[in-house]
Design a protein around this motif. Structure first.
Motif, PDB file in Angstrom:
ATOM      1  N   TYR A 162      14.472   8.975  10.893  1.00  0.00           N
ATOM      2  CA  TYR A 162      13.979   7.864  10.068  1.00  0.00           C
ATOM      3  C   TYR A 162      13.331   8.331   8.765  1.00  0.00           C
ATOM      4  O   TYR A 162      13.022   7.516   7.903  1.00  0.00           O
ATOM      5  N   GLY A 163      13.105   9.637   8.649  1.00  0.00           N
ATOM      6  CA  GLY A 163      12.474  10.106   7.415  1.00  0.00           C
ATOM      7  C   GLY A 163      12.457  11.616   7.331  1.00  0.00           C
ATOM      8  O   GLY A 163      12.962  12.323   8.215  1.00  0.00           O
ATOM      9  N   ARG A 164      11.907  12.072   6.210  1.00  0.00           N
ATOM     10  CA  ARG A 164      11.706  13.502   6.007  1.00  0.00           C
ATOM     11  C   ARG A 164      10.331  13.887   6.525  1.00  0.00           C
ATOM     12  O   ARG A 164       9.336  13.241   6.204  1.00  0.00           O
ATOM     13  N   ALA A 211       9.437   8.130   4.767  1.00  0.00           N
ATOM     14  CA  ALA A 211      10.510   7.333   5.367  1.00  0.00           C
ATOM     15  C   ALA A 211      11.713   7.335   4.434  1.00  0.00           C
ATOM     16  O   ALA A 211      11.570   7.320   3.217  1.00  0.00           O
ATOM     17  N   TYR A 212      12.919   7.374   5.001  1.00  0.00           N
ATOM     18  CA  TYR A 212      14.133   7.362   4.172  1.00  0.00           C
ATOM     19  C   TYR A 212      14.396   5.997   3.580  1.00  0.00           C
ATOM     20  O   TYR A 212      14.970   5.862   2.513  1.00  0.00           O
ATOM     21  N   GLY A 213      13.981   4.957   4.314  1.00  0.00           N
ATOM     22  CA  GLY A 213      14.293   3.617   3.830  1.00  0.00           C
ATOM     23  C   GLY A 213      13.330   2.637   4.469  1.00  0.00           C
ATOM     24  O   GLY A 213      12.183   2.981   4.764  1.00  0.00           O
ATOM     25  N   GLU A 239      12.181  -0.052   7.519  1.00  0.00           N
ATOM     26  CA  GLU A 239      12.075   0.113   8.964  1.00  0.00           C
ATOM     27  C   GLU A 239      13.468   0.078   9.599  1.00  0.00           C
ATOM     28  O   GLU A 239      14.292  -0.753   9.246  1.00  0.00           O
ATOM     29  N   ASN A 240      13.695   0.972  10.525  1.00  0.00           N
ATOM     30  CA  ASN A 240      14.962   1.049  11.259  1.00  0.00           C
ATOM     31  C   ASN A 240      16.129   1.607  10.446  1.00  0.00           C
ATOM     32  O   ASN A 240      17.217   1.775  10.987  1.00  0.00           O
ATOM     33  N   GLN A 241      15.914   1.866   9.148  1.00  0.00           N
ATOM     34  CA  GLN A 241      16.983   2.555   8.419  1.00  0.00           C
ATOM     35  C   GLN A 241      16.869   4.044   8.731  1.00  0.00           C
ATOM     36  O   GLN A 241      15.794   4.633   8.606  1.00  0.00           O
ATOM     37  N   ALA A 242      17.982   4.621   9.115  1.00  0.00           N
ATOM     38  CA  ALA A 242      17.956   6.029   9.506  1.00  0.00           C
ATOM     39  C   ALA A 242      19.266   6.708   9.117  1.00  0.00           C
ATOM     40  O   ALA A 242      20.289   6.050   8.906  1.00  0.00           O
ATOM     41  N   ILE A 243      19.207   8.030   9.006  1.00  0.00           N
ATOM     42  CA  ILE A 243      20.416   8.827   9.002  1.00  0.00           C
ATOM     43  C   ILE A 243      20.483   9.486  10.375  1.00  0.00           C
ATOM     44  O   ILE A 243      19.460   9.601  11.062  1.00  0.00           O
ATOM     45  N   TYR A 244      21.657   9.910  10.802  1.00  0.00           N
ATOM     46  CA  TYR A 244      21.842  10.310  12.193  1.00  0.00           C
ATOM     47  C   TYR A 244      22.313  11.760  12.298  1.00  0.00           C
ATOM     48  O   TYR A 244      23.315  12.140  11.699  1.00  0.00           O
ATOM     49  N   SER A 245      21.581  12.530  13.065  1.00  0.00           N
ATOM     50  CA  SER A 245      21.948  13.921  13.295  1.00  0.00           C
ATOM     51  C   SER A 245      23.085  13.999  14.314  1.00  0.00           C
ATOM     52  O   SER A 245      22.964  13.485  15.426  1.00  0.00           O
ATOM     53  N   VAL A 246      24.188  14.598  13.892  1.00  0.00           N
ATOM     54  CA  VAL A 246      25.277  14.869  14.838  1.00  0.00           C
ATOM     55  C   VAL A 246      25.679  16.323  14.689  1.00  0.00           C
ATOM     56  O   VAL A 246      25.558  16.904  13.611  1.00  0.00           O
ATOM     57  N   SER A 247      26.119  16.927  15.785  1.00  0.00           N
ATOM     58  CA  SER A 247      26.609  18.303  15.666  1.00  0.00           C
ATOM     59  C   SER A 247      28.025  18.240  15.139  1.00  0.00           C
ATOM     60  O   SER A 247      28.834  17.405  15.562  1.00  0.00           O
ATOM     61  N   ARG A 248      28.314  19.095  14.186  1.00  0.00           N
ATOM     62  CA  ARG A 248      29.650  19.096  13.587  1.00  0.00           C
ATOM     63  C   ARG A 248      30.719  19.282  14.645  1.00  0.00           C
ATOM     64  O   ARG A 248      31.716  18.566  14.676  1.00  0.00           O
TER      65      ARG A 248
END
Lengths: 449, 449
Positions: free
Chosen positions: A79-81, A94-96, A98-107
């Motif tokens: 949700y943030g840095r 916060a990146y944005g 509330e509830n705005q997020a970027i999502y960590s995925v393994s390549r």
């Protein structure tokens, strides 16, 4: 117009696998030729272990073919840095909203999943260990050499799409068949190395799970993204040469003292740091721009093959997925007249991929340096404040790129520059620290828009 | 330190030949390997017949080795731009102050002269018809294939300098031996074709001799430079595709009507226009930027091999000659410690060659479009007026680049942008046409500096 095509895709990476699903759902026959072994059978060589940040442009493409929910199962919201300062203090941005997020995925994880989903389509087949040797546009033929048997085979198809990354074989074919091929490869002075923070007891997360961690140190930085098992994949972005550099840390004895000085809080959580640092490869970071991307209705480049970018905006995969979104839309719009689709695709995507390439270079400075500075944090606070009051008048460049897939990258770049010019004036005001949330500042910004 | 080196130069073009003279005068042994036949023996294939504009940076390099006066014998001064408008009217813009000129030289003519002068040095030898095949940096060896006998020979030398133009063999060697090689090739949308205005009776000049003629037409233009025999070499810079383009003039019947519409005054002086247009090649225009330019004390790129630029500032040759000036100065400064010289040379020249590349692209817009517009001419008049009153405060970018070799290209680019920002404000004033030479404008400009 909609007749079934026999399509060869070069490369079963993230973009190639997604595109195969899209094309299969449109009823085409797709054969993917992948240079590497099947990473699902041998996790030891599952490509690079780097984590990626999936955001709205990526989700839009995945949801459009109905596979978003499958991928959500392997994605961790951030949700943030989470900033780790030199003195041990921390800060959170916060990146944005509330509830705005970027999502960590393994390549590797998302790539395996996309290949699974592609192979679930009856009209997709992936051929592994097949390295593309040459593409002959006169005969629509690609020659592949099997990396194990060394046997070569010529594959003729109706059209070829090259999704084989920054050092693309398909791009070389376009280069050799185009009179005036514009091309740029640009390496930044920093490379990167992956390190790790293992999970705590019972798979617990030893630092905040739902954040992207940054240790900004001016000319270099480390970041960490969460994995499902409680571990974090850390990446050190570091100059190749100079006072603090890979070059200066060649000696084993120099490594820990450096990390203890600059990343004290992290070192305590990294028991395998020294071996990881000495054993893991150092990789370089390249931006590739080129044009054209297509040749009549024969060959097209997509993803990194057309536009490799540095990772600092977390948009490499998202941009490649957006290529697929646009490609799919154009197939509808032009009723699968492939020559028109190819032409419209390259003309539409070129300015946007150029823009995100430039934004990504710019974000490196922001991440490694600015996010650690009070003045920058104040600016972000003023922008967030204004944006909250006038959401229709001010969407930050970060938000446009990350959470607003309806806004083109090229528009985000232009508007971001306009906003920065306004904020430069605002931040130059005396006593801005005291009056940052005053009506005066609000009217000033309004007057400039 | 100053020990004699055995130096191989790849390419006996303008820059290679001048560099050979410089190195020979420093007592080194120089062998030049040139891909083409000796153009002095066969004027029919004397390279491209295009004319070049020699200006102060070029003269400085030539005078430094005492050959300026030899070249002056084959150079025609051009004191300004002679503009040919669509309606048949003409206008004249002086390039600088009285007696400041750029000089028309034939590319072939100056190249022949430089080769003559190089061969007058006892320690220079030029080998023709020798195409560089590969450079092996491990053994300091270059392999050349004779284009007539097809025999290959390996030449080992102390160091190799590659002055072989935009598609350099030496650059490929650096690319293959450098981990992170930055490279860009950028083609503009226009190409060019050479045409001619022959001499009048008794070698008379049919249009003004001592000027560079321009027919600016917005998206395209023609220029003409004088030759000693009374003729002019004309060059049409023209889009490859579009309404008015090479593509649109493929049919023989389309050529004359087009020229009669857009270049009526010139057509009357061009009896061989139609055949020239149909028979002469159409060439493309590329900008090449790369880095690094050198490998330790083994190999260096110079001239177009390091930085090819488009011709619209008339600086390609001048920039290459300035490379030689800087190289020579650094050989003095570092007492021929070649590794230090190579490193200092590439670090010094890279920002300047990047700057002139960008300036040259920008000047295309100026030449083909702006010089025909009253507003632009007024701006130039205001600048000249101010510069006359305050010569120490305002040197135009054109003057800095062309007549001020003591000012680096990179400084000229930066100052030119600052000046343009001021002039944008000035030109936006209401009634600027009436008050252009008023004290008000003078003080405004002074206040902005």
């Amino acid at each position: 117009m909609s007749t079934q095509k026999n399509i060869s895709l070069i490369g079963s990476g993230l973009v190639g696998s997604l595109l195969a699903i899209i094309l299969a759902k449109r009823n085409h026959r797709v054969n993917i030729y992948e240079r590497r072994p099947d990473m699902r059978k041998n996790t030891g060589v599952a490509g690079r272990s780097i984590n990626l940040a999936l955001s709205d442009r990526g989700w839009k493409a995945l949801d459009a073919v109905g596979i978003g929910d499958e991928i959500r199962k392997i994605a961790i919201p951030m949700y943030g840095r989470y900033i780790h300062n030199m003195d041990g203090s921390t800060a959170y941005q916060a990146y944005g909203k509330e509830n705005q997020a970027i999502y960590s995925v393994s390549r590797g994880g998302i790539n395996c999943k996309l290949m699974d989903l592609a192979e679930q389509q009856s009209n997709v087949k992936i051929h592994f260990d097949e390295r593309c040797d040459v593409v002959d546009l006169k005969t629509n033929t690609a020659v592949f050499e099997n990396t194990i048997t060394k046997k070569k085979k010529s594959i003729q198809s109706d059209l070829i799409i090259s999704s084989d990354g920054a050092f693309s074989a398909g791009r070389l074919a376009i280069q050799l068949n185009t009179d005036r091929f514009n091309y740029q490869q640009y390496y930044i002075d920093c490379g990167y190395k992956e390190l790790t923070i293992p999970a705590g007891e019972n798979g617990s997360f030893l630092i905040e799970k739902n954040a992207l961690h940054i240790w900004p140190r001016g000319k270099f930085m480390m970041i960490a993204l969460p994995n499902f098992d409680g571990s974090f994949t850390c990446t050190l972005f570091f100059p190749f040469e100079g006072e603090h550099s890979f070059d200066a840390l060649k000696e084993r004895s120099a490594v820990l003292p450096f990390f203890k000085t600059y990343f004290a809080d992290a070192v305590a959580l990294m028991p395998t740091l020294l071996d990881d640092f000495m054993n893991n490869p150092t990789s370089s970071l390249v931006t590739v721009k080129c044009f054209p991307w297509t040749i009549s209705d024969k060959l097209a480049l997509i993803g990194d093959a057309a536009h490799a970018i540095v990772p600092f905006f977390g948009q490499g995969m998202n941009c490649g997925f957006e290529d697929c979104t646009v490609f799919n839309q154009l197939l509808d719009e032009y009723k699968e007249d492939w020559e028109k689709v190819f032409k419209a695709y390259e003309i539409s995507r070129k300015p946007d991929s150029d823009a995100i390439a430039d934004l990504a270079i710019g974000n490196f400075v922001e991440m490694r340096d600015l996010v650690g500075q009070p003045k920058f944090l104040l600016q972000k606070k003023i922008e967030a404040n204004f944006s909250n009051k006038h959401p229709e008048k001010w969407i930050t460049a970060y938000s446009m790129v990350t959470f607003s897939p309806e806004i083109r990258y090229s528009v985000a770049l232009r508007k971001g520059k306009e906003q920065q010019a306004i904020m430069d004036e605002v931040m130059a005001l005396p006593d801005i620290e005291k009056k940052w949330d005053s009506p005066e500042i609000e009217s000033l910004i309004l007057s400039k828009l």
